[in-house]
Design a protein around this motif. Structure first.
Motif, PDB file in Angstrom:
ATOM      1  N   ALA A  42      10.978  32.284  16.242  1.00  0.00           N
ATOM      2  CA  ALA A  42      10.747  31.142  17.128  1.00  0.00           C
ATOM      3  C   ALA A  42       9.896  30.088  16.432  1.00  0.00           C
ATOM      4  CB  ALA A  42      10.086  31.600  18.421  1.00  0.00           C
ATOM      5  N   VAL A  43       8.906  30.511  15.672  1.00  0.00           N
ATOM      6  CA  VAL A  43       8.087  29.552  14.921  1.00  0.00           C
ATOM      7  C   VAL A  43       8.947  28.794  13.918  1.00  0.00           C
ATOM      8  CG1 VAL A  43       6.261  29.373  13.175  1.00  0.00           C
ATOM      9  CG2 VAL A  43       5.869  30.708  15.239  1.00  0.00           C
ATOM     10  N   VAL A  44       9.853  29.491  13.247  1.00  0.00           N
ATOM     11  CA  VAL A  44      10.750  28.825  12.307  1.00  0.00           C
ATOM     12  C   VAL A  44      11.586  27.768  13.033  1.00  0.00           C
ATOM     13  CG1 VAL A  44      12.747  29.143  10.801  1.00  0.00           C
ATOM     14  CG2 VAL A  44      10.815  30.737  10.667  1.00  0.00           C
ATOM     15  N   LEU A  45      12.113  28.113  14.202  1.00  0.00           N
ATOM     16  CA  LEU A  45      12.879  27.131  14.979  1.00  0.00           C
ATOM     17  C   LEU A  45      12.016  25.927  15.344  1.00  0.00           C
ATOM     18  CD1 LEU A  45      14.922  29.410  17.433  1.00  0.00           C
ATOM     19  CD2 LEU A  45      15.732  28.306  15.333  1.00  0.00           C
ATOM     20  N   LEU A  68       7.339  38.220  28.029  1.00  0.00           N
ATOM     21  CA  LEU A  68       8.638  37.565  28.154  1.00  0.00           C
ATOM     22  C   LEU A  68       9.758  38.595  28.204  1.00  0.00           C
ATOM     23  CD1 LEU A  68      10.252  34.889  28.201  1.00  0.00           C
ATOM     24  CD2 LEU A  68      10.436  35.101  25.702  1.00  0.00           C
ATOM     25  N   VAL A  69       9.680  39.615  27.380  1.00  0.00           N
ATOM     26  CA  VAL A  69      10.702  40.666  27.385  1.00  0.00           C
ATOM     27  C   VAL A  69      10.706  41.393  28.733  1.00  0.00           C
ATOM     28  CG1 VAL A  69      11.342  42.895  26.371  1.00  0.00           C
ATOM     29  CG2 VAL A  69      10.757  40.949  24.894  1.00  0.00           C
ATOM     30  N   ARG A  91      11.386  27.805  25.155  1.00  0.00           N
ATOM     31  CA  ARG A  91      12.793  27.622  24.806  1.00  0.00           C
ATOM     32  C   ARG A  91      13.125  28.307  23.491  1.00  0.00           C
ATOM     33  NH1 ARG A  91      16.417  23.640  22.308  1.00  0.00           N
ATOM     34  NH2 ARG A  91      14.709  22.295  21.635  1.00  0.00           N
ATOM     35  N   ALA A  92      12.252  28.171  22.506  1.00  0.00           N
ATOM     36  CA  ALA A  92      12.507  28.793  21.204  1.00  0.00           C
ATOM     37  C   ALA A  92      12.519  30.318  21.313  1.00  0.00           C
ATOM     38  CB  ALA A  92      11.460  28.340  20.190  1.00  0.00           C
ATOM     39  N   LEU A  93      11.575  30.871  22.058  1.00  0.00           N
ATOM     40  CA  LEU A  93      11.534  32.329  22.244  1.00  0.00           C
ATOM     41  C   LEU A  93      12.804  32.830  22.929  1.00  0.00           C
ATOM     42  CD1 LEU A  93       7.809  32.643  23.372  1.00  0.00           C
ATOM     43  CD2 LEU A  93       8.751  33.492  21.210  1.00  0.00           C
ATOM     44  N   LEU A  94      13.245  32.123  23.959  1.00  0.00           N
ATOM     45  CA  LEU A  94      14.474  32.512  24.653  1.00  0.00           C
ATOM     46  C   LEU A  94      15.699  32.351  23.756  1.00  0.00           C
ATOM     47  CD1 LEU A  94      13.842  31.003  28.204  1.00  0.00           C
ATOM     48  CD2 LEU A  94      13.918  33.433  27.610  1.00  0.00           C
ATOM     49  N   ASP A  95      15.718  31.307  22.955  1.00  0.00           N
ATOM     50  CA  ASP A  95      16.833  31.119  22.027  1.00  0.00           C
ATOM     51  C   ASP A  95      16.962  32.325  21.096  1.00  0.00           C
ATOM     52  OD1 ASP A  95      17.447  28.648  23.086  1.00  0.00           O
ATOM     53  OD2 ASP A  95      16.485  27.497  21.469  1.00  0.00           O
ATOM     54  N   VAL A  96      15.831  32.804  20.604  1.00  0.00           N
ATOM     55  CA  VAL A  96      15.861  33.954  19.694  1.00  0.00           C
ATOM     56  C   VAL A  96      16.325  35.207  20.428  1.00  0.00           C
ATOM     57  CG1 VAL A  96      14.503  35.435  18.164  1.00  0.00           C
ATOM     58  CG2 VAL A  96      14.057  32.966  18.231  1.00  0.00           C
ATOM     59  N   GLU A  97      15.774  35.456  21.605  1.00  0.00           N
ATOM     60  CA  GLU A  97      16.144  36.672  22.342  1.00  0.00           C
ATOM     61  C   GLU A  97      17.631  36.665  22.710  1.00  0.00           C
ATOM     62  OE1 GLU A  97      14.606  39.347  22.693  1.00  0.00           O
ATOM     63  OE2 GLU A  97      12.452  38.991  22.687  1.00  0.00           O
ATOM     64  N   ARG A  98      18.137  35.533  23.149  1.00  0.00           N
ATOM     65  CA  ARG A  98      19.560  35.455  23.504  1.00  0.00           C
ATOM     66  C   ARG A  98      20.439  35.682  22.267  1.00  0.00           C
ATOM     67  NH1 ARG A  98      17.948  30.813  27.254  1.00  0.00           N
ATOM     68  NH2 ARG A  98      18.372  31.580  29.366  1.00  0.00           N
ATOM     69  N   ALA A  99      20.072  35.054  21.161  1.00  0.00           N
ATOM     70  CA  ALA A  99      20.851  35.226  19.935  1.00  0.00           C
ATOM     71  C   ALA A  99      20.776  36.662  19.438  1.00  0.00           C
ATOM     72  CB  ALA A  99      20.350  34.263  18.860  1.00  0.00           C
ATOM     73  N   GLY A 129       2.741  11.861  18.732  1.00  0.00           N
ATOM     74  CA  GLY A 129       3.552  12.010  19.929  1.00  0.00           C
ATOM     75  C   GLY A 129       4.926  12.598  19.707  1.00  0.00           C
ATOM     76  N   ALA A 130       5.670  12.101  18.702  1.00  0.00           N
ATOM     77  CA  ALA A 130       7.041  12.576  18.496  1.00  0.00           C
ATOM     78  C   ALA A 130       7.075  14.027  18.079  1.00  0.00           C
ATOM     79  CB  ALA A 130       7.739  11.704  17.453  1.00  0.00           C
ATOM     80  N   VAL A 131       6.146  14.425  17.217  1.00  0.00           N
ATOM     81  CA  VAL A 131       6.078  15.833  16.791  1.00  0.00           C
ATOM     82  C   VAL A 131       5.563  16.700  17.927  1.00  0.00           C
ATOM     83  CG1 VAL A 131       4.957  17.437  15.196  1.00  0.00           C
ATOM     84  CG2 VAL A 131       5.828  15.250  14.359  1.00  0.00           C
ATOM     85  N   ALA A 132       4.555  16.222  18.635  1.00  0.00           N
ATOM     86  CA  ALA A 132       3.985  17.001  19.732  1.00  0.00           C
ATOM     87  C   ALA A 132       5.024  17.308  20.797  1.00  0.00           C
ATOM     88  CB  ALA A 132       2.800  16.256  20.350  1.00  0.00           C
ATOM     89  N   ALA A 133       5.967  16.393  21.005  1.00  0.00           N
ATOM     90  CA  ALA A 133       7.008  16.609  22.007  1.00  0.00           C
ATOM     91  C   ALA A 133       7.903  17.789  21.650  1.00  0.00           C
ATOM     92  CB  ALA A 133       7.842  15.345  22.169  1.00  0.00           C
ATOM     93  N   ARG A 134       7.946  18.149  20.368  1.00  0.00           N
ATOM     94  CA  ARG A 134       8.747  19.300  19.923  1.00  0.00           C
ATOM     95  C   ARG A 134       7.941  20.595  19.925  1.00  0.00           C
ATOM     96  NH1 ARG A 134      13.381  17.293  17.075  1.00  0.00           N
ATOM     97  NH2 ARG A 134      13.673  15.148  17.792  1.00  0.00           N
ATOM     98  N   LEU A 135       6.675  20.513  20.304  1.00  0.00           N
ATOM     99  CA  LEU A 135       5.796  21.683  20.218  1.00  0.00           C
ATOM    100  C   LEU A 135       5.087  21.984  21.537  1.00  0.00           C
ATOM    101  CD1 LEU A 135       4.158  20.809  16.772  1.00  0.00           C
ATOM    102  CD2 LEU A 135       5.920  22.534  17.174  1.00  0.00           C
ATOM    103  N   THR A 136       5.627  21.501  22.629  1.00  0.00           N
ATOM    104  CA  THR A 136       5.024  21.746  23.932  1.00  0.00           C
ATOM    105  C   THR A 136       5.194  23.203  24.342  1.00  0.00           C
ATOM    106  OG1 THR A 136       7.061  21.233  25.114  1.00  0.00           O
ATOM    107  CG2 THR A 136       5.557  19.384  24.645  1.00  0.00           C
TER     108      THR A 136
END
Length: 366
Positions: free
Chosen positions: A108-111, A80-81, A27-35, A14-21
């Motif tokens: 994004a996978v690394v994040l 997404l782009v 969110r990770a993809l957007l974080d990368v694109e914004r950065a 559960g705890a790990v799955a919550a970080r991989l929804t």
């Protein structure tokens, strides 16, 4: 397993799955694109005001719609782009500057790995701490050692638990090192940084708090293979301890018992070591996932045609199943009941040798 809602809590993921929804993926993809837009602006590749608009825009992304739109191009970055460019108007050219889909997807996978590793490592270290506490408490508690599942010579439960702690500690150290070493990915269409600059890659890494890359690693996947191996070893370390708990908790031995044992639907007398049982179940799933990731290391030339795509779901599954093994083992070992009288009943032969000294060495090394 990360999206199997009914079974995720059972297997401890559960705890790990919550970080991989799906939302976390977006969110990770957007974080990368914004950065990336900000990094390009810092080096004069796009206007600063355009990068700021991209940073300030709340993009409305429906994960299900993004998934459906991903099928045509083979990854979610392409639609997404398009969505981002449509949302920012005349700042569209500052979206995804100098990048290729793999740059954004890999970073994004690394994040995601780093985010999912936080609860995973916390549980792995928590299980090691619980084992170390058992070792300290039962440093001199004698019990029968079993080799090839047969009675051998006396040992101490403290030494058994110290061995558990040593293995879990080693697995946690190696996994943390592999996670921390995962760098940014930025190479452009063919990995040459055509249309960009190595300085943009470095700034992108800094903005995301990731290690800088030496060179783009589009098809050089040793990092993913090493991560897979470390996750598999961590799962194996958890499975090994859980196996001992299951064996020692058998009715015929009754040398340990879980603090919150499971019951049975048909045999009310049973007290099953269910946390250890489900830790073993999670750990058993890891080797096949590791093998898939190792088999997928043979990416072709400058862009993997299938092996790259095979990584995403496999790696998230492996994170979930290893996290589940660690979480359930931590539950099993925290409050584990130890029964010295039952251990003493089965003792024969000479003393326990230098077991106490060996326990001390493990605890001091921590």
């Amino acid at each position: 397993m990360t999206n199997a809602g009914l079974l995720t809590p059972l297997y401890g993921a559960g705890a790990v799955a919550a970080r991989l929804t799906d939302d976390e993926w977006v969110r990770a993809l957007l974080d990368v694109e914004r950065a990336l837009s900000r990094a390009a602006a810092e080096h004069g590749f796009v206007p600063v005001e355009h990068a700021k608009r991209i940073a300030d825009t709340a993009f409305a992304v429906d994960p299900a719609e993004l998934a459906a739109a991903s099928v045509e191009g083979g990854n979610p970055v392409i639609p997404l782009v398009r969505l981002m460019r449509a949302a920012v108007g005349d700042a569209a050219s500052a979206v995804h500057p100098g990048a290729t889909s793999q740059d954004v997807m890999d970073t994004a996978v690394v994040l995601l790995v780093r985010r999912a590793a936080e609860p995973l490592l916390a549980d792995l270290r928590g299980a090691a701490d619980a084992a170390a506490a058992l070792a300290a408490t039962h440093r001199d508690t004698p019990m029968m050692a079993r080799t090839l599942l047969q009675a051998a010579l006396p040992t101490t439960f403290g030494l058994v638990a110290a061995g558990w702690a040593a293995g879990l500690d080693a697995a946690a150290r190696d996994l943390a090192a592999r996670v921390d070493a995962l760098p940014v990915q930025f190479g452009g269409a063919a990995g040459t940084l055509a249309g960009s600059d190595p300085a943009v890659a470095d700034t992108l890494a800094d903005l995301l708090d990731l290690p800088r890359q030496q060179v783009p690693w589009h098809t050089e996947r040793t990092r993913i293979g090493a991560l897979a191996g470390a996750l598999g070893v961590a799962a194996g370390a958890c499975g090994r301890v859980a196996t001992d708990v299951v064996l020692l908790a058998q009715t015929e031995l009754a040398e340990v018992s879980e603090g919150a044992p499971g019951d049975s639907s048909s045999m009310p007398h049973k007290r099953n070591p269910i946390a250890a049982v489900t830790a073993r179940a999670s750990a058993r799933r890891a080797p096949g996932l590791v093998a898939t990731l190792l088999a997928a290391m043979d990416h072709e030339l400058q862009r993997g045609a299938g092996p790259w795509h095979a990584e995403w779901g496999t790696l998230t599954e492996l994170l979930g199943t290893t996290g589940g093994a660690a979480a359930r083992l931590r539950t099993s070992l925290t409050g584990l009941g130890v029964h010295p009288d039952a251990m003493r009943e089965k003792l024969t032969g000479p003393d326990t040798g230098h077991a106490g000294t060996l326990v001390d060495r493990v605890l001091e090394a921590r």
